[in-house]
Every structure is written in structure tokens, then in C-alpha cells.
Design a protein around this motif. Structure first.
Motif, PDB file in Angstrom:
ATOM      1  N   SER A 186      22.153   0.433  -8.906  1.00 23.40           N
ATOM      2  CA  SER A 186      21.774  -0.818  -9.564  1.00 23.40           C
ATOM      3  C   SER A 186      22.935  -1.459 -10.309  1.00 23.40           C
ATOM      4  CB  SER A 186      20.620  -0.559 -10.544  1.00 23.40           C
ATOM      5  OG  SER A 186      21.025   0.366 -11.540  1.00 23.40           O
ATOM      6  N   THR A 187      24.009  -0.692 -10.540  1.00 19.64           N
ATOM      7  CA  THR A 187      25.192  -1.216 -11.237  1.00 19.64           C
ATOM      8  C   THR A 187      26.448  -1.051 -10.379  1.00 19.64           C
ATOM      9  OG1 THR A 187      25.496   0.915 -12.335  1.00 19.64           O
ATOM     10  CG2 THR A 187      24.210  -0.761 -13.511  1.00 19.64           C
ATOM     11  N   ALA A 188      26.289  -1.225  -9.070  1.00 21.13           N
ATOM     12  CA  ALA A 188      27.385  -0.945  -8.147  1.00 21.13           C
ATOM     13  C   ALA A 188      28.475  -2.010  -8.172  1.00 21.13           C
ATOM     14  CB  ALA A 188      26.843  -0.796  -6.726  1.00 21.13           C
ATOM     15  N   HIS A 189      28.232  -3.143  -8.812  1.00 16.63           N
ATOM     16  CA  HIS A 189      29.181  -4.262  -8.772  1.00 16.63           C
ATOM     17  C   HIS A 189      29.173  -4.953 -10.132  1.00 16.63           C
ATOM     18  CE1 HIS A 189      31.010  -8.081  -7.471  1.00 16.63           C
ATOM     19  NE2 HIS A 189      31.420  -7.442  -6.383  1.00 16.63           N
ATOM     20  N   PRO A 190      30.327  -5.454 -10.592  1.00 17.44           N
ATOM     21  CA  PRO A 190      30.351  -6.112 -11.913  1.00 17.44           C
ATOM     22  C   PRO A 190      29.503  -7.372 -11.997  1.00 17.44           C
ATOM     23  CG  PRO A 190      32.464  -6.374 -10.767  1.00 17.44           C
ATOM     24  CD  PRO A 190      31.688  -5.343 -10.016  1.00 17.44           C
ATOM     25  N   TYR A 191      29.145  -7.967 -10.869  1.00 19.50           N
ATOM     26  CA  TYR A 191      28.331  -9.172 -10.890  1.00 19.50           C
ATOM     27  C   TYR A 191      26.884  -8.916 -10.507  1.00 19.50           C
ATOM     28  CZ  TYR A 191      32.472 -11.924 -11.790  1.00 19.50           C
ATOM     29  OH  TYR A 191      33.597 -12.444 -12.373  1.00 19.50           O
ATOM     30  N   CYS A 192      26.428  -7.673 -10.582  1.00 17.22           N
ATOM     31  CA  CYS A 192      25.012  -7.383 -10.386  1.00 17.22           C
ATOM     32  C   CYS A 192      24.195  -8.173 -11.409  1.00 17.22           C
ATOM     33  CB  CYS A 192      24.725  -5.894 -10.560  1.00 17.22           C
ATOM     34  SG  CYS A 192      25.421  -4.840  -9.260  1.00 17.22           S
ATOM     35  N   ALA A 193      23.065  -8.698 -10.968  1.00 15.62           N
ATOM     36  CA  ALA A 193      22.206  -9.491 -11.851  1.00 15.62           C
ATOM     37  C   ALA A 193      20.751  -9.102 -11.591  1.00 15.62           C
ATOM     38  CB  ALA A 193      22.398 -10.983 -11.602  1.00 15.62           C
ATOM     39  N   PRO A 194      20.010  -8.653 -12.604  1.00 13.67           N
ATOM     40  CA  PRO A 194      18.601  -8.299 -12.392  1.00 13.67           C
ATOM     41  C   PRO A 194      17.775  -9.520 -12.030  1.00 13.67           C
ATOM     42  CG  PRO A 194      19.130  -8.311 -14.736  1.00 13.67           C
ATOM     43  CD  PRO A 194      20.434  -8.475 -14.010  1.00 13.67           C
ATOM     44  N   TRP A 195      16.694  -9.299 -11.329  1.00 11.10           N
ATOM     45  CA  TRP A 195      15.879 -10.389 -10.781  1.00 11.10           C
ATOM     46  C   TRP A 195      15.380 -11.347 -11.861  1.00 11.10           C
ATOM     47  CZ3 TRP A 195      10.905 -10.947 -12.502  1.00 11.10           C
ATOM     48  CH2 TRP A 195      10.352  -9.847 -13.172  1.00 11.10           C
ATOM     49  N   TRP A 196      15.022 -10.824 -13.037  1.00 11.78           N
ATOM     50  CA  TRP A 196      14.446 -11.675 -14.077  1.00 11.78           C
ATOM     51  C   TRP A 196      15.471 -12.649 -14.664  1.00 11.78           C
ATOM     52  CZ3 TRP A 196      17.218 -10.998 -18.457  1.00 11.78           C
ATOM     53  CH2 TRP A 196      17.853  -9.762 -18.646  1.00 11.78           C
ATOM     54  N   SER A 197      16.767 -12.377 -14.452  1.00  8.77           N
ATOM     55  CA  SER A 197      17.810 -13.244 -15.006  1.00  8.77           C
ATOM     56  C   SER A 197      18.101 -14.450 -14.129  1.00  8.77           C
ATOM     57  CB  SER A 197      19.095 -12.437 -15.209  1.00  8.77           C
ATOM     58  OG  SER A 197      19.694 -12.106 -13.961  1.00  8.77           O
ATOM     59  N   TRP A 198      17.654 -14.451 -12.885  1.00  2.28           N
ATOM     60  CA  TRP A 198      18.032 -15.514 -11.947  1.00  2.28           C
ATOM     61  C   TRP A 198      17.554 -16.902 -12.371  1.00  2.28           C
ATOM     62  CZ3 TRP A 198      16.073 -12.385  -7.121  1.00  2.28           C
ATOM     63  CH2 TRP A 198      16.884 -11.262  -6.947  1.00  2.28           C
ATOM     64  N   PRO A 199      16.277 -17.088 -12.751  1.00  2.00           N
ATOM     65  CA  PRO A 199      15.845 -18.450 -13.126  1.00  2.00           C
ATOM     66  C   PRO A 199      16.529 -18.968 -14.379  1.00  2.00           C
ATOM     67  CG  PRO A 199      13.957 -17.030 -12.657  1.00  2.00           C
ATOM     68  CD  PRO A 199      15.150 -16.130 -12.756  1.00  2.00           C
ATOM     69  N   LEU A 200      17.153 -18.068 -15.172  1.00  2.00           N
ATOM     70  CA  LEU A 200      17.837 -18.466 -16.392  1.00  2.00           C
ATOM     71  C   LEU A 200      19.337 -18.651 -16.194  1.00  2.00           C
ATOM     72  CD1 LEU A 200      16.031 -16.003 -18.825  1.00  2.00           C
ATOM     73  CD2 LEU A 200      15.451 -18.391 -18.335  1.00  2.00           C
ATOM     74  N   LEU A 201      19.835 -18.303 -15.013  1.00  2.00           N
ATOM     75  CA  LEU A 201      21.263 -18.429 -14.686  1.00  2.00           C
ATOM     76  C   LEU A 201      22.127 -17.645 -15.683  1.00  2.00           C
ATOM     77  CD1 LEU A 201      23.230 -19.669 -12.667  1.00  2.00           C
ATOM     78  CD2 LEU A 201      23.339 -21.708 -14.093  1.00  2.00           C
TER      79      LEU A 201
END
Length: 417
Positions: free
Chosen positions: A244-259
Motif C-alpha cells: 500500500s506504500t510501494a510508491h511515494p505518490y500512493c494516494a488512498p481512495w478517500w483522498s481522490w475527490p479532495l485532490l
């Protein structure tokens, strides 16, 4: 509407083709997808974690351009990406029967930064969204001309098969149609139903699976010791192994609508604008940096945030609005399944769901426009905010040179860097 669609397409095409080859280097996942496309042309076997269609199309662009160079592996993506605003406009029109909603929805998609950036590089998300939206346009077209339902069903299956053959997440578009059909079947009288249970439960999935399987045949021809089952087992095993943290730009699903966490696709510091880009060598200290070239894969912030609010506004209206139902169900189908995924996720996984939120904003915008005097003034303010956001962040969509100060002015939150 045809003239409006033409203008939207020309604007989208121009913004995607301008300066397409200016970064003579592989950007972000181009290191995989462009090289995989070249491997197809060279007949070399390789492992890929996604289905093959996106790389076939990039390979087609390279072959038609006559060589492996930036313009060659990017131009077809730019053309297909320019068609997404048009497809979104047609989708919006078919679900609302309002030409203004269609044109505004297409304009919003054309003014978005993430769709712009994804279209300018040899990436595969534009193919996923394009085939998925085309499938739904054809499906709705079949509802309008019931006598041609069979042909529409076949066209929907072919487009959805192509969509899933780009990425497995294309199944979200199929799930969205199933949900819409299920709601229609529940609420509509028998005489108003368009597609039968056999159409949606048997024929459509069969066409999707057949097209998907056939599109694997060229890939398997380069891998004579593998079969379809083995390839899928390897792909599934790969995705399960990604942390779940394999990349520095990983973003959890709940953060997407908030950019909250966009992606940096390219970043280079230079002394002077006369230096070639990309500069070969160690990065400069920020104190010695006169100019920054940066490509950020991020949505147009005012557009995304307003679209998120519009999506929330659609919820209470969905019960009595077929257009609201269609948007809400397809948004959920392309967004909520990611809640169950534990691997590293990125903001680009939100692209299909975001498109429905843009259409939702167009629906709310049109409602406000038809509610003078305050509604029309609010609509003008919203449009100005979206256009201003596009122009303000355009340098980090196109990768134009900025001073470090200008770059950091556009990175409003630390998590954007």
C-alpha cells in the motif's frame, strides 16, 4: 450542437498536441508502456501487469510515425484523449436530452488538467476512459432506437471488451450499466424497458469476454510457452504483492475527490532556459536553480472540488431524476470498488469516476443557469473559476518553464509536491 462539439474537440486536440515532443525522455510509466509497445514491434517477449490493448495502440502510433521517438509514441494518445470531451458531451446529452448540458460537460472535461496530461504521454488511462464512455454512449443510443437494440448491445460489448483489455478496472463501466439497468427494471413499467435480462446478464458479458479474450491473441503469439490462464495468474499475483506504500505518490481512495495527492510525472531544474531539457547530470540545489520544468498529473482544482460538491448535490435528486441516477450509480461503480483494494493506489484511478462528477457539475450548472437572476450569475462565476484554474495550472500541465517561486505558488499544499 455539432458546431459546439467541433470547437470543443479542436480546443482539446490543440492543447494535447502542442509541444508534444518537447521532453525527449520517457516520462513516468512511459518507461514501461512505450517500451512494451516497442517490444511488440520487435517481437520480444516481456511481462506486463495489465492487459495488452493500450500497448498495442501505442505500438500502432510508433509504427505509423515511423520510429521510436517522443512524437511517435505519444501522438495517438493525444488524438484519442482529445475525443474524450466529445464522448463525455454525447453521454451527458443522452442522459439529460439537453444540448447545453452536453456542451458544458464536454467543455469541463476539455478544461481538466489530469485528462490533458494523461493524453500527452504514452500512458493507457485515456484508452480506458474512452472505450468505457463510448460503450455507455452506444448503450444509451440503443435505448433511444429500440429497433436497433441488438446492434447497440453488440457495440456496447465490443467497446467494453476493449475497455477491460486496457485495464481490469474497466469493469467499472460494465458494473455501472448493470446498476442502471437494475434500477430501470425495478422502477420502469414493462413496456418501457429497453434491454432484457438475457441481454444484460448473458449476451453482453459473453460479448465482453469474447472480445477481451481475442485481444490477447497477439500478445500470446509472442509468448508461445504461456496461455491465457497462466498470464492472468501472474498478473493477479503481481497486483496482490504491491504494498500500500510501494510508491511515494500512493494516494488512498478517500483522498481522490479532495485532490490531496497528485503525481509528479517530470521535474527538472536548470540554470538557464538555453539548457537542453532533459538536462543530463545530477540535479541542481534549489538555491542554484533559475528555472523549473515540472509536469504534474493533477485535476483542475476548482473543477474537481466543485464537481465533488455537485456529486453530493445529485444524491437527494437521484430518486426522481433518471439522469441523476445514471450519474450517481456510475460514479459509485467506478469509485467505491477501490475501497476494497489494499495495494498502492494513485490519483489516476479516479479518472473514470471524476468524469461522471464533471457531468454532474454540468447538470447543476445548467439548473443554476435556468434560475435567474442569482443562478445565472453563479454559473458565470463557476465557469470563470474553472477557466482561471486551467490557465493558472497550465504551466504544470504542459511542463512550461517556471521560476521556483512560480512553481511553489502553484503547489498549494505540501502533499502536492
Amino acid at each position: 450542437m455539432p458546431l459546439g462539439l467541433l470547437l470543443v474537440w479542436l480546443f482539446a486536440l490543440g492543447t494535447r498536441l502542442w509541444g508534444l515532443g518537447r521532453f525527449d525522455t520517457l516520462v513516468f510509466d512511459e518507461v514501461y508502456f512505450a517500451r512494451f509497445a516497442r517490444n511488440y514491434l520487435a517481437g520480444e517477449p516481456f511481462f506486463d501487469a495489465h492487459p495488452p490493448l493500450g500497448k498495442y495502440l501505442i505500438a500502432l502510433g510508433i509504427w505509423l510515425a515511423g520510429g521510436f521517438q517522443p512524437w511517435g509514441y505519444r501522438w495517438l494518445n493525444a488524438v484519442v484523449g482529445s475525443l474524450i470531451p466529445v464522448a463525455a458531451a454525447l453521454l451527458a446529452y443522452l442522459i439529460t436530452r439537453r444540448q447545453r448540458v452536453g456542451l458544458v460537460a464536454g467543455t469541463f472535461v476539455a478544461l481538466d488538467g489530469f485528462f490533458l496530461v494523461e493524453s500527452r504521454y504514452a500512458l493507457i488511462n485515456v484508452y480506458l476512459v474512452f472505450f468505457g464512455v463510448v460503450a455507455q454512449v452506444v448503450w444509451l443510443w440503443g435505448q433511444q432506437w429500440k429497433a436497433r437494440r441488438w446492434w447497440a448491445l453488440m457495440g456496447t460489448g465490443v467497446a467494453l471488451g476493449a475497455c477491460v483489455a486496457v485495464k481490469w478496472s474497466g469493469l467499472g463501466f460494465l458494473l455501472g450499466l448493470w446498476l442502471v439497468w437494475g434500477v430501470q427494471r425495478w422502477w420502469m413499467p414493462q413496456r418501457q424497458r429497453y434491454y432484457t435480462a438475457m441481454d444484460m446478464v448473458l449476451i453482453l458479458p459473453l460479448v465482453v469476454f469474447t472480445v477481451y479474450s481475442l485481444l490477447w491473441l497477439p500478445h500470446l503469439a509472442f509468448h508461445p510457452h504461456s496461455n491465457l490462464w497462466q498470464v492472468h495468474a501472474q498478473m493477479f499475483s503481481y497486483h496482490r504483492s504491491v504494498a500500500s506504500t510501494a510508491h511515494p505518490y500512493c494516494a488512498p481512495w478517500w483522498s481522490w475527490p479532495l485532490l490531496l495527492r497528485p503525481l509528479s510525472y517530470f521535474f527538472q531544474r536548470v540554470h538557464t532556459l538555453s539548457e537542453a531539457v532533459p538536462v543530463i547530470g545530477p540535479p541542481l540545489p534549489m538555491a542554484d536553480t533559475a528555472w523549473v520544468y515540472a509536469v504534474h498529473a493533477m485535476f483542475n482544482p476548482p473543477l474537481l472540488w466543485l464537481s465533488t460538491l455537485a456529486m453530493l448535490a445529485i444524491i437527494p435528486l437521484a430518486r426522481r431524476s433518471p439522469a441523476g441516477q445514471f450519474l450517481l450509480l456510475n460514479y459509485a461503480a467506478n469509485f467505491l470498488p477501490w475501497v476494497l483494494v489494499s495495494r498502492c493506489l494513485f490519483l489516476y484511478h479516479y479518472l473514470p469516476a471524476a468524469l461522471y462528477s464533471f457531468i454532474a457539475l454540468a447538470v447543476v450548472w445548467d439548473w443554476a443557469w435556468r434560475s435567474p437572476p442569482w443562478g445565472r450569475a453563479l454559473s458565470v462565476v463557476v465557469l470563470l473559476l474553472i477557466v482561471s484554474g486551467f490557465l493558472y495550472w497550465l504551466p504544470v500541465y504542459w511542463g512550461l518553464p517556471l521560476t521556483p517561486q512560480q512553481f511553489f505558488q502553484r503547489m498549494w499544499w505540501r502533499s502536492w509536491i
